[in-house]
Design a protein around this motif. Structure first.
Motif, PDB file in Angstrom:
ATOM      1  N   ASN A 135      72.085  45.418  60.624  1.00  0.00           N
ATOM      2  CA  ASN A 135      73.194  44.547  61.003  1.00  0.00           C
ATOM      3  C   ASN A 135      73.271  43.319  60.094  1.00  0.00           C
ATOM      4  N   LEU A 136      72.134  42.708  59.829  1.00  0.00           N
ATOM      5  CA  LEU A 136      72.112  41.487  59.022  1.00  0.00           C
ATOM      6  C   LEU A 136      72.472  41.774  57.566  1.00  0.00           C
ATOM      7  N   GLN A 137      72.048  42.911  57.041  1.00  0.00           N
ATOM      8  CA  GLN A 137      72.426  43.260  55.676  1.00  0.00           C
ATOM      9  C   GLN A 137      73.934  43.493  55.570  1.00  0.00           C
ATOM     10  N   PHE A 138      74.518  44.084  56.602  1.00  0.00           N
ATOM     11  CA  PHE A 138      75.971  44.254  56.638  1.00  0.00           C
ATOM     12  C   PHE A 138      76.667  42.894  56.623  1.00  0.00           C
ATOM     13  N   LEU A 139      76.202  41.967  57.432  1.00  0.00           N
ATOM     14  CA  LEU A 139      76.808  40.637  57.497  1.00  0.00           C
ATOM     15  C   LEU A 139      76.577  39.854  56.211  1.00  0.00           C
ATOM     16  N   ALA A 140      75.420  40.055  55.582  1.00  0.00           N
ATOM     17  CA  ALA A 140      75.149  39.378  54.312  1.00  0.00           C
ATOM     18  C   ALA A 140      76.101  39.865  53.226  1.00  0.00           C
ATOM     19  N   THR A 141      76.397  41.158  53.225  1.00  0.00           N
ATOM     20  CA  THR A 141      77.356  41.706  52.260  1.00  0.00           C
ATOM     21  C   THR A 141      78.757  41.166  52.526  1.00  0.00           C
ATOM     22  N   LEU A 142      79.149  41.135  53.793  1.00  0.00           N
ATOM     23  CA  LEU A 142      80.479  40.647  54.152  1.00  0.00           C
ATOM     24  C   LEU A 142      80.645  39.168  53.804  1.00  0.00           C
ATOM     25  N   ALA A 143      79.581  38.391  53.898  1.00  0.00           N
ATOM     26  CA  ALA A 143      79.664  36.961  53.581  1.00  0.00           C
ATOM     27  C   ALA A 143      80.097  36.730  52.146  1.00  0.00           C
ATOM     28  N   ARG A 144      79.764  37.647  51.246  1.00  0.00           N
ATOM     29  CA  ARG A 144      80.097  37.502  49.833  1.00  0.00           C
ATOM     30  C   ARG A 144      81.465  38.088  49.485  1.00  0.00           C
ATOM     31  N   LEU A 145      82.200  38.523  50.504  1.00  0.00           N
ATOM     32  CA  LEU A 145      83.536  39.099  50.290  1.00  0.00           C
ATOM     33  C   LEU A 145      84.532  38.377  51.188  1.00  0.00           C
ATOM     34  N   PRO A 146      84.762  37.085  50.938  1.00  0.00           N
ATOM     35  CA  PRO A 146      85.614  36.301  51.856  1.00  0.00           C
ATOM     36  C   PRO A 146      87.038  36.815  51.969  1.00  0.00           C
ATOM     37  N   SER A 147      87.542  37.522  50.962  1.00  0.00           N
ATOM     38  CA  SER A 147      88.919  38.013  51.020  1.00  0.00           C
ATOM     39  C   SER A 147      89.116  39.043  52.128  1.00  0.00           C
ATOM     40  N   VAL A 189      63.845  37.322  60.252  1.00  0.00           N
ATOM     41  CA  VAL A 189      64.071  35.876  60.345  1.00  0.00           C
ATOM     42  C   VAL A 189      64.679  35.347  59.052  1.00  0.00           C
ATOM     43  N   GLN A 190      64.132  35.778  57.917  1.00  0.00           N
ATOM     44  CA  GLN A 190      64.645  35.280  56.642  1.00  0.00           C
ATOM     45  C   GLN A 190      66.070  35.765  56.391  1.00  0.00           C
ATOM     46  N   LEU A 191      66.356  37.022  56.730  1.00  0.00           N
ATOM     47  CA  LEU A 191      67.717  37.538  56.578  1.00  0.00           C
ATOM     48  C   LEU A 191      68.702  36.789  57.479  1.00  0.00           C
ATOM     49  N   ALA A 192      68.289  36.530  58.723  1.00  0.00           N
ATOM     50  CA  ALA A 192      69.164  35.822  59.653  1.00  0.00           C
ATOM     51  C   ALA A 192      69.463  34.415  59.151  1.00  0.00           C
ATOM     52  N   TYR A 193      68.459  33.751  58.627  1.00  0.00           N
ATOM     53  CA  TYR A 193      68.649  32.413  58.065  1.00  0.00           C
ATOM     54  C   TYR A 193      69.627  32.468  56.896  1.00  0.00           C
ATOM     55  N   GLN A 194      69.510  33.460  56.047  1.00  0.00           N
ATOM     56  CA  GLN A 194      70.393  33.579  54.894  1.00  0.00           C
ATOM     57  C   GLN A 194      71.820  33.927  55.320  1.00  0.00           C
ATOM     58  N   VAL A 195      71.964  34.785  56.334  1.00  0.00           N
ATOM     59  CA  VAL A 195      73.303  35.111  56.829  1.00  0.00           C
ATOM     60  C   VAL A 195      73.978  33.865  57.373  1.00  0.00           C
ATOM     61  N   LEU A 196      73.235  33.068  58.144  1.00  0.00           N
ATOM     62  CA  LEU A 196      73.798  31.841  58.707  1.00  0.00           C
ATOM     63  C   LEU A 196      74.259  30.901  57.602  1.00  0.00           C
ATOM     64  N   LEU A 197      73.411  30.701  56.594  1.00  0.00           N
ATOM     65  CA  LEU A 197      73.769  29.807  55.491  1.00  0.00           C
ATOM     66  C   LEU A 197      74.940  30.366  54.691  1.00  0.00           C
TER      67      LEU A 197
END
Length: 714
Positions: A135-147, A189-197
């Motif tokens: 789930n977090l990897q999916f959200l991390a990818t989406l964070a870099r695609l704001p369009s 924990v580290q992935l969640a922190y990065q997704v939040l940021l």
């Protein structure tokens, strides 16, 4: 059915089977959405569960994403609906569905844009630990695609924050600091922190503040109200919030100077104080009337130059002119004058000389234009001046105040702690300055040519195929190594070109990445084993392997102590057209973007699978660079955690967490030194009011004297 996904990986075999693939797509979509496995699949063995059939069907649809040119837009949307159905209907297939969505973010952005709010809702309802990484990897990818987030509402954004915060909060025990012991939990924990940021900094600056109360509320839900000490994870989130809420700037100034913790003979006066979870250093500048301020936080470093406008009483000399802002204002004044004139006389605007086409007047501006420093500033400021409106939107007036408050220790009313001028404190500040403000990654990249199977043959390659060259252009930018100081090079030589003239580098808000690319390193005649290249590749946890050998790439082809993950890329069609790189043309790059490549990850046997590349994926050249880079960085993070957590779960930490701990250690030493020297009133005042700090203080008759005497902490 089980063998069909692997067969579909051969694009060249099915390239003329468009009608048949269209029928296949419709069949599996209908079977999944309407749960027709029992009707459509006959003679199911007793050892096979229906969920296994649906899982295989979903894997087939994932491969069929690469055949989307045969399908209509509606067909593509139906495939994503099938993944959405599998996400919540069959738990055993949820991981594969979220992996398919992660790939579809790159490959089917328009279809994903419509389905994202609904998909995000499904993800938020599947918060098990087993799904956390995916789930977090999916959200991390989406964070870099704001369009892709154009249809998002405030509720959708908050839902992302809740997902990340819930995974962070799973490591918090009521009233105690607890650290997860398993590598996977540390990684979560580290992935969640990065997704939040990543999500927070992609918001427009004026919108960030409105989410801060919401984030803090959910962050404190599982924190003990009785404890004055916040959990370390909470402190890290609070620090990133206050650092990024009022300015959209990089996490470190380009010319940060290491400052001393105090003044020393022969140096300009300097003081450093601890304020909450930050260090504030104030140093008198060599320019009269100026002070340089540096604020060191876990999330980054902020630097100011502040000018005292009041004249000094001891001198009648003028202070150093404020050249830069004056020059900038005069530039903007001329720009505004030009804009007005252009509106009045359009024909005159059309007759501007080419040298004046940037909209700036070439006339001189009095004394300022006579200053070399002003002229150089004007030249460098022209591009920035054109974007001044955007720059103003990147800074909030509250940013200054945020640097000087005792955050997050606002309720304790403690004064700033002045750091003593001793070697231990100086060393502590020096170590903090050497700790990067973002995470650093070094990733290996090797090219395997036709029929190559040995380490020596692979490392001796001095170039790769045309497509390999295009791939290098998409994972980062080329940077000159000699004289490189501001970029993390991962051990590559920056003085004498010993490791080549150029390297490939990438950066975002979270990290810097250097790619140890063997074809960019020199191949030496006296070093046939290429030990100089192996010295770098052998110390990389993750290696990207561009494999055109025509054979499966064995994991131990280039054995090394730190060889944890290989991400292997292979052309999905035949290898007949492999050719050395020559002249790179736009037409050739366009063809590369429309080709597909088979991507799979292989890892050490004792490592758990933590990404979408456990099963092979077909990725287009247009998406390949971003997709592989993100997976390589995430694999590198987990590899370091996995390697270092064998005996001590806390042996690997992010740089932000390490900086927080260093600041706290410095604070503890400063407080201990203050108590020892009698400078802390609460600890040193005796009953008669004559503390150990010295007998020149008057006896205390009012306890407010202790709080109001600012000389105790300045």
């Amino acid at each position: 059915m089980q063998g069909l996904p692997n067969q579909l990986l051969d694009l060249s075999f099915f390239q003329s089977a468009g009608p048949q693939l269209t029928v296949m797509r419709a069949f599996f979509c209908d079977m999944i959405v309407n749960e027709r496995a029992a009707v459509t699949v006959k003679n199911i063995p007793t050892t096979v569960r229906k969920s296994d059939i649906y899982l295989t069907a979903l894997n087939i649809l994932t491969i069929l994403l690469a055949y989307r040119s045969f399908f209509t837009r509606q067909d593509q949307d139906e495939m994503l609906v099938a993944f959405q159905t599998g996400l919540y209907r069959w738990p055993s297939a949820a991981k594969n569905c979220i992996h398919a969505f992660t790939l579809a973010l790159h490959e089917l952005p328009q279809s994903m844009t419509k389905l994202l709010p609904g998909t995000l809702l499904k993800v938020s309802q599947m918060m098990s630990t087993a799904m956390a990484v995916h789930n977090l990897q999916f959200l991390a990818t989406l964070a870099r695609l704001p369009s892709l987030r154009v249809n998002f509402t405030d509720t959708d954004v908050k839902r992302v924050f809740v997902i990340a915060l819930q995974y962070i909060n799973t490591t918090v025990d009521s009233g105690a600091n607890s650290t997860p012991t398993s590598p996977v939990n540390l990684y979560i924990v580290q992935l969640a922190y990065q997704v939040l940021l990543a999500w927070f900094v992609t918001l427009k600056l004026p919108e960030r503040k409105k989410y801060v109360p919401f984030i803090i509320h959910y962050l404190l839900l599982r924190s003990s109200r009785q404890s004055k000490d916040l959990d370390e994870n909470i402190e890290l989130v609070l620090d990133l919030l206050i650092y990024n809420s009022f300015a959209d700037c990089w996490s470190k100034p380009p010319d940060t100077r290491p400052l001393q913790s105090g003044s020393k003979p022969g140096k300009l006066p300097s003081r450093t104080w601890v304020q909450g979870n930050s260090l504030l250093t104030s140093q008198v500048s060599s320019h009269p009337g100026w002070i340089d301020l540096t604020i060191r936080r876990p999330a980054g470093v902020i630097a100011f130059s502040v000018r005292l406008e009041n004249r000094f009483k001891a001198t009648t000399a003028s202070m150093l002119p404020l050249v830069a802002p004056v020059a900038f204002e005069q530039l903007m004044s001329s720009r505004r004058a030009y804009t007005i004139e252009k509106g009045r006389k359009e024909s005159a605007a059309q007759g501007l000389r080419r040298s004046d086409s940037d909209g700036f007047s070439r006339r001189r501006h009095g004394p300022v234009s006579q200053s070399p420093s002003a002229r150089s500033f004007i030249e460098s400021a022209r591009p920035a001046a054109l974007a001044r409106d955007e720059q103003q939107a990147s800074l909030d007036p509250s940013f200054l105040l945020a640097q000087f408050i005792h955050y997050p220790n606002l309720q304790f009313e403690e004064p700033s702690v002045l750091l003593p001028e001793d070697d231990a404190i100086t060393r502590g500040v020096s170590v903090l300055d050497r700790t990067p403000v973002i995470d650093l990654h070094k990733i290996g990249v090797v090219y395997v040519g036709p029929d190559q199977t040995t380490e020596a043959a692979i490392l001796n390659n001095t170039h790769g195929s045309r497509n390999y060259g295009y791939f290098l252009q998409t994972i980062g930018r080329f940077v000159r190594l000699k004289g490189c100081r501001d970029i993390y090079t991962g051990g590559l030589d920056t003085n004498d070109d010993l490791d080549g003239r150029h390297a490939i580098y990438a950066q975002d808000d979270l990290s810097q990445i250097i790619f140890h690319t063997t074809t960019l390193m020199p191949t030496l005649a006296h070093d046939p084993a290429c030990t100089s290249k192996k010295r770098h590749i052998g110390n990389d946890y993750v290696t990207i392997v561009w494999n055109e050998s025509g054979r499966d790439y064995a994991f131990d082809t280039i054995p090394a102590q730190f060889n944890f993950v290989n991400i292997i890329i292979e052309p999905a069609a035949s290898f007949a057209n492999v050719a050395p790189v020559s002249v790179v043309t736009d037409k050739g790059f366009d063809a590369f973007q429309h080709q597909f490549f088979r991507v799979i990850a292989k890892q050490k046997q004792d490592m758990p699978e933590t990404g979408p590349l456990g099963e092979p994926k077909l990725v287009s050249g247009a998406s390949l660079g971003a997709f592989v880079r993100q997976n390589a960085v995430q694999a590198n993070i987990f590899s370091q955690i996995f390697q270092n957590s064998g005996n001590n779960a806390e042996s690997h930490t992010s740089n932000a967490r390490e900086r927080l701990r260093q600041i706290k250690r410095i604070k503890e030493r400063a407080v201990a030194a203050a108590v020892k020297n009698g400078n802390r009133a609460a600890s040193t005042e005796g009953a008669d009011g004559s503390g150990a700090a010295g007998g020149n203080r008057n006896p205390v008759v009012d306890e407010r004297e202790i709080l109001l005497d600012f000389t105790r902490f300045t």
